[in-house]
Every structure is written in structure tokens, then in C-alpha cells.
Design an enzyme around this catalytic site. Sequence first.
Site, PDB file in Angstrom:
ATOM      1  N   MET A 130       0.853  -1.189   0.000  1.00  0.00           N
ATOM      2  CA  MET A 130       0.000   0.000   0.000  1.00  0.00           C
ATOM      3  C   MET A 130       0.891   1.241   0.000  1.00  0.00           C
ATOM      4  SD  MET A 130      -3.048  -1.103   2.656  1.00  0.00           S
ATOM      5  CE  MET A 130      -2.002  -2.075   3.775  1.00  0.00           C
TER       6      MET A 130
ATOM      7  N   GLN B 249       7.821  -5.187  -4.038  1.00  0.00           N
ATOM      8  CA  GLN B 249       6.935  -4.987  -5.180  1.00  0.00           C
ATOM      9  C   GLN B 249       7.484  -3.876  -6.066  1.00  0.00           C
ATOM     10  OE1 GLN B 249       2.990  -2.993  -5.550  1.00  0.00           O
ATOM     11  NE2 GLN B 249       2.237  -5.068  -5.961  1.00  0.00           N
TER      12      GLN B 249
ATOM     13  N   CYS C  85      -2.347  -1.474 -10.001  1.00  0.00           N
ATOM     14  CA  CYS C  85      -2.601  -0.102  -9.560  1.00  0.00           C
ATOM     15  C   CYS C  85      -3.234   0.705 -10.699  1.00  0.00           C
ATOM     16  CB  CYS C  85      -1.309   0.563  -9.105  1.00  0.00           C
ATOM     17  SG  CYS C  85      -1.545   2.260  -8.508  1.00  0.00           S
TER      18      CYS C  85
ATOM     19  N   LYS D 179       0.889  -9.361  -9.153  1.00  0.00           N
ATOM     20  CA  LYS D 179      -0.385  -8.934  -8.557  1.00  0.00           C
ATOM     21  C   LYS D 179      -1.172  -8.216  -9.639  1.00  0.00           C
ATOM     22  CE  LYS D 179      -2.302  -6.646  -4.450  1.00  0.00           C
ATOM     23  NZ  LYS D 179      -3.315  -5.746  -5.064  1.00  0.00           N
TER      24      LYS D 179
ATOM     25  N   ASN E 103      -7.301 -11.315  -3.090  1.00  0.00           N
ATOM     26  CA  ASN E 103      -7.205  -9.964  -2.529  1.00  0.00           C
ATOM     27  C   ASN E 103      -8.476  -9.204  -2.889  1.00  0.00           C
ATOM     28  OD1 ASN E 103      -5.646  -6.948  -3.549  1.00  0.00           O
ATOM     29  ND2 ASN E 103      -5.954  -7.532  -1.428  1.00  0.00           N
TER      30      ASN E 103
ATOM     31  N   GLY F 282     -11.773  -6.842  -0.692  1.00  0.00           N
ATOM     32  CA  GLY F 282     -13.039  -7.004   0.007  1.00  0.00           C
ATOM     33  C   GLY F 282     -13.009  -7.858   1.252  1.00  0.00           C
TER      34      GLY F 282
END
Length: 358
Positions: free
Chosen positions: A34, A86, A116, A155, A227, A229
Amino acid sequence: MAGGAGPTAVKWAILYCLRAMLSSPDWRLCVAPMIDVTDRHCRYFHRLLAPRARLYTEMITTGALLHGNVGRHLDFDAAEHPVALQLGGSEPDALAHAARLGRQWGYDEINLNCGCPSERVQRGAFGACLMAEPALVADCMKAMQDAVDLPVTIKHRLGLDYDESYSFVRDFVGAIHATGCRVFIVHARNAVLKGLSPKDNREIPPLRYDVARQLKADFPDSVIVLNGGLADAAQAVGAAGEFDGVMLGRAAWHTPRVLSEVSMQLWPSVRLPTDAQVVDAMVRYAAGQVAQGVPLRVIVRPLLGLVNGQSGARRWRRMLSDPARLAANDAGLIYEAWRSLQGAPRDHAPAEALPAAG
């Protein structure tokens, strides 16, 4: 590099054994990368709460590593293992170079961001928009795989904009699978590249867990990590039983103890620290970081949600957010905030009970 300066030979031996034990491939519980959140101080804190979780850095662009202060971006504490780097980028050579730096710094995994949706990332031609170019992503993955002897993972989202066809994500995953990649972290929503903010992209595109399930069925030799929710421990544990792992993002930031709740279910034999022990460890860590010139306000940000739901939680957050108190850069403020909680224990764990900062 990882571990800080001047540890003794004995300490390095202990840390090496710890890393060997923890870095065996296991993606059952991951903490999401994040931006402006999962810095090294946040990851150290999360490691205390979840000893076996896999931690991820913020997305770091290849440009930042090619032209910026590499140590500032890549340094981390040895207690963070297993920890993944990442990367954001779309040029195979640059990504290979960045991956080699990650290997040199001691990371356990290299992960490519293809999820992203921010406009800034799109202007750099990476992130979610890369899903429209699976051949380029495959070249990037192969370049990194050739550069390092670490797991190179990805991801990604389920689709772009409002195209919800399964064939789109199936073909994307298939192209990456053909490179030898076997770990796919699936944010189970589309990314809407125009008209939605990054925050909206985490909430408005509908979750489609059924598509993630289909990917797991169609690529049975792969690790599929879910990933998106997963707001509480019950949801995360349920999904962990269905997929090969789960990745928690905002839930870990707003209610960090969710990491411990999930850990208790996934690794029941692993002892978890009490809040008092976490506070003690973070005071010692903060004192060491402040001595190196790190502002206390940066270190305590991840702690704000530690006691959410407990009596005095608002007072805790207020004290650790007070600009005047934080300006003093006294790590003892964490103890002071802890002792202000109603009924908070006054004792703390001995130093050897928890990971020591390097």
C-alpha cells in the site's frame, strides 16, 4: 541493507535460521503493498502481530531505484522476513536491474504490480494498464526470472474498465503462467482506468470471487492468492480455506489486530504477543529509529489502530497524533499513551520475547 549495522555473529546466525524457517514459500496470509502505508516501520509492526505473514513493500518504481537513493527505498529490518519487494515498471531491462537490487538487499520475493489504476502510474505505462499488454508483461517476468533466483510473482486485477469477460483475465494469466510464474495475487475486481480514483477502484467495481475461483480451477498448479473485500478475520479465514492464500490491505491498516486473528487460525501453534508486548517492542524499535534520525510521527502511524474497540482507544489515537508531543521525538510517548488506557497492564515483555530490531 537488511538488519541494520553491526549485529554480532551470534545474532546473525539466529536471524539466518529464523529467515530460513520463515521464508519457505507460504502465501496463506499476506499484507498488501500500500503506497504511503506499508513502509518499513509499518512492516516491522505487522510482523509483531503476524509472525508468519508474508509482507510486501509499497510499490517502488524502477525509476526510483535507477536514479534515486537505493538504500532509502530498499533498507529494511531483518525481523521483517519473509518480505517481498513490489516493483512498478514496464521495461524488462530496468525491472531485471531492480530485481537484482532486491536480491542483493535480501528480499524473499520480487512482485510485479499490474493492478494499480492511478493516473500517475498510467502515465508511467505500468500498473493495471499493463494487463492490456500480456506479451510485454511476459517479457518483464522472464527478464526478472533470469536475473534472480527468487520467486517472481505478479499482482493483478480481473480486467480493465468495464470488460468483464473471463477470457481477458484467463489469457493474461495464461501468458504469464507460460513464463514459469506460479504465484498470482488476484485483486478480484476490474480496474477502471478513467473516471475512478484509486479509492473508488477499491470499492466501486464489483467483487467477482467466482472469477478467481475459475482461475484456480484452470491453473491448478499455481498459487492463487485472493485480494479485495476481505474486511474481517472470518472472511479472510474462510477465503484462505478456499484459495491458496489471502492478502489483506485496508483491514490490516485500520484494524491491525485482524492479522493476529487470522494468524491464530492458520498457525495455531505460533505464539502471538499481547498488546503490552507489542507496545514494548515498538518502543524499543522507535527509540533505535529516532536515534538514526527518523521522526517519531512516521513510526507511530501504523499503531493508531492497535487498540481499536478497547476502552480509551480514542485517547490512544489522539496522543499518538498530537503534533506537539510527536515533535519531541521521544519514544516514551508510546508508553505514555499505553498507560493512559483504562486497565492497561503496566508490565512489558522481556526484550528476548519478541523480534529484535537489527
